[in-house]
Design an enzyme around this catalytic site. Structure first.
Site, PDB file in Angstrom:
ATOM      1  N   HIS A  62      -1.663 -12.359  10.387  1.00 54.52           N
ATOM      2  CA  HIS A  62      -1.296 -10.956  10.245  1.00 54.52           C
ATOM      3  C   HIS A  62      -1.126 -10.376  11.643  1.00 54.52           C
ATOM      4  O   HIS A  62      -1.763 -10.819  12.595  1.00 54.52           O
ATOM      5  CB  HIS A  62      -2.361 -10.186   9.448  1.00 54.52           C
ATOM      6  N   CYS A  68      -3.047  -4.710   3.939  1.00 55.28           N
ATOM      7  CA  CYS A  68      -1.913  -5.538   4.374  1.00 55.28           C
ATOM      8  C   CYS A  68      -1.908  -6.943   3.789  1.00 55.28           C
ATOM      9  O   CYS A  68      -1.071  -7.756   4.171  1.00 55.28           O
ATOM     10  CB  CYS A  68      -1.893  -5.625   5.892  1.00 55.28           C
ATOM     11  N   GLU A  85       0.853  -1.194   0.000  1.00 56.62           N
ATOM     12  CA  GLU A  85       0.000   0.000   0.000  1.00 56.62           C
ATOM     13  C   GLU A  85       0.886   1.239   0.000  1.00 56.62           C
ATOM     14  O   GLU A  85       0.411   2.349   0.217  1.00 56.62           O
ATOM     15  CB  GLU A  85      -0.955  -0.013   1.186  1.00 56.62           C
TER      16      GLU A  85
END
Lengths: 132, 346
Positions: free
Chosen positions: B234, B112, B80
């Site tokens: 994550h 992400c 990003e």
């Protein structure tokens, strides 16, 4: 636009350390050459991708940079003798200038070289870092 | 199914401590560290960006893959924080690993989880016979507004995976994704820093998607937490990661290798790929791994992976995640602000 074209033309040498080797005398050149200055017309040059490992031949600490490099000063610019024999000039990154010594082993890294302001092209290419 | 032929990582060497950031903003460093389970984060040098991190990670992946780079048929870079708004990072990576010009390339964007989305795209293309090998990278130089909670964790790093079905070191048994429209974190065009929904980023966003993707994978494979030797999720902070692991029934030993945020911060698109690489650095033949990414907006990609006996000959061919973590030099907030272009120059 001329800087864009120049950045683009330098991609093979700046990204992948593309040099030349004379098959007649064995001398390695960087950047690439069209003729061997020693062998002249008897010489035969072929492309050679350099590994990007070598030693610091000599260096200088830049304490008064141009505005463009102000945020990284003081920084080290070295002449590096590559394993294959050719010499290249490059910045030594991620170090304090006091850490650098002639003869130190270095390896190639991929970094931003410069950018033409906030709306211009970004030039990428080789710099070196200490192996120690 | 396609598998991992090589993997490589890169984490910048500069670090800033949570207590240094807290000192500037008048926060209690112990409360922040305890609350987020983060002690320090990586900081990119002024000449590092998502393209340079992607290239370093991709070159390390190629050292382990040991393939002719011209056989790579697709390069996807998920991030990003691509350096250009228009002009792909993937072409820079393709050229720098000497894979260009006969390939397809594109940049991926899904907060992400863009890196794992690239891995899935490569798997599909390998399995369909469109390409022999694909290169997928997840990398970021994450942005957090000065003084925002994100500033304690937003860091830089990336990992690259060469996907193929010959000479794999780990085989991907299955992948399962869970995606909804959830505006928990976003950045509008032209804005320098992302916005987030505070507590809204927790239950309806991170936990819903990560847990649903993991459970979906369990159902699809007929497995549960005890069938895996390792798991990685994550990790926007250490707290969310450990809570998700506990809810899914994993113990500390299964999840500790993949948890890197406490020492390098949240590398966004690099986070799950880096955590998976840290596990592959330690894994042995037969080990089973569950990896679940999360991208705000929102979605999760889960992978069920089995390591095979080729892993040991490839592990030492490139720097390991722990090597990158140990190689560090600290900066104070002023230098950090200069490196991250937070200071307005004349």
């Amino acid at each position: 636009m001329s800087d864009t074209v120049r950045a683009w033309r330098h991609i093979p040498q700046r990204y992948n350390l593309m040099g030349s080797k004379c098959t007649q005398c064995g001398t390695v050149f960087f950047p690439q050459r069209i003729i061997c200055p020693e062998c002249r017309r008897k010489g035969q040059l072929e492309d050679l991708k350099l590994k990007g490992e070598g030693k610091i031949y000599t260096y200088s600490v830049i304490t008064t940079p141009t505005d463009e490099f102000k945020e990284i000063a003081p920084y080290v610019v070295a002449i590096i003798e590559l394993e294959e024999g050719a010499k290249v000039t490059a910045q030594i990154v991620d170090c304090d200038p006091e850490e650098v010594e002639i003869g130190d082993e270095v390896e190639m890294v991929f970094r931003r070289i410069r950018e033409e302001g906030d709306d211009g092209v970004i030039s990428y290419g080789f710099k070196f870092k200490l192996k120690k | 199914m396609a598998g991992i032929v090589g993997y490589g990582v890169y984490v910048p060497s500069y670090r800033i401590k949570v207590e240094e950031i807290a000192r500037v903003w008048g926060d209690d460093p112990k409360a922040i560290s305890r609350g987020l389970v983060v002690t320090e984060k990586s900081v990119p040098a002024p000449d590092e960006d998502t393209a340079t991190i992607s290239v370093e990670a991709a070159r390390n992946a190629m050292k382990r893959a040991i393939i002719d780079p011209k056989k790579i048929g697709a390069v996807y870079v998920g991030s990003e924080s691509h350096p250009y708004a228009v002009k792909p990072t993937a072409t820079i990576v393709a050229e720098a690993v000497d894979a260009a010009p006969e390939l397809t390339a594109a940049d991926m964007e899904f907060a992400c989880k863009a890196g794992t989305a690239g891995m899935q795209a490569c798997m599909g293309m390998v399995d369909s016979g469109m390409i022999e090998y694909g290169l997928a990278v997840g990398a970021d130089t994450a942005q957090g507004a000065p003084g925002d909670a994100l500033e304690y964790t937003a860091s830089a790093g990336g990992a690259a995976y060469v996907i193929g079905n010959k000479d794999t070191i780990a085989d991907i048994e299955s992948t399962y994704s869970f995606t909804t429209d959830t505006p928990d974190f976003y950045r509008r065009e032209g804005m320098p820093y992302p916005s987030h929904g505070g507590r809204f980023t927790g239950e309806p966003a991170y936990f819903k998607h990560v847990l649903s993707a993991a459970k979906g994978m369990f159902d699809k494979m007929g497995t549960n937490a005890s069938d895996y030797d390792y798991a990685v999720f994550h990790q926007p902070n250490g707290k969310f990661y450990l809570k998700a692991a506990k809810k899914l029934g994993f113990n500390k030993e299964q999840v500790e290798y993949g948890l890197l945020t406490p020492v390098i911060g949240n590398t966004y698109s690099g986070a799950t790929p880096l955590g998976l690489a840290a596990i592959l650095d330690e894994a042995k033949a037969g080990d089973r791994i569950l990896a679940v990414s999360y991208g705000s907006g929102a979605g999760s990609d889960a992978f069920s992976i089995t390591v095979n006996d080729k892993i040991e000959e490839k592990q030492d061919l490139a720097p390991k995640v722990q090597d990158m973590i140990k190689n560090k030099r600290y900066v104070d907030y002023a230098v950090y602000a200069k490196f991250k272009d937070k200071i307005k120059m004349a």
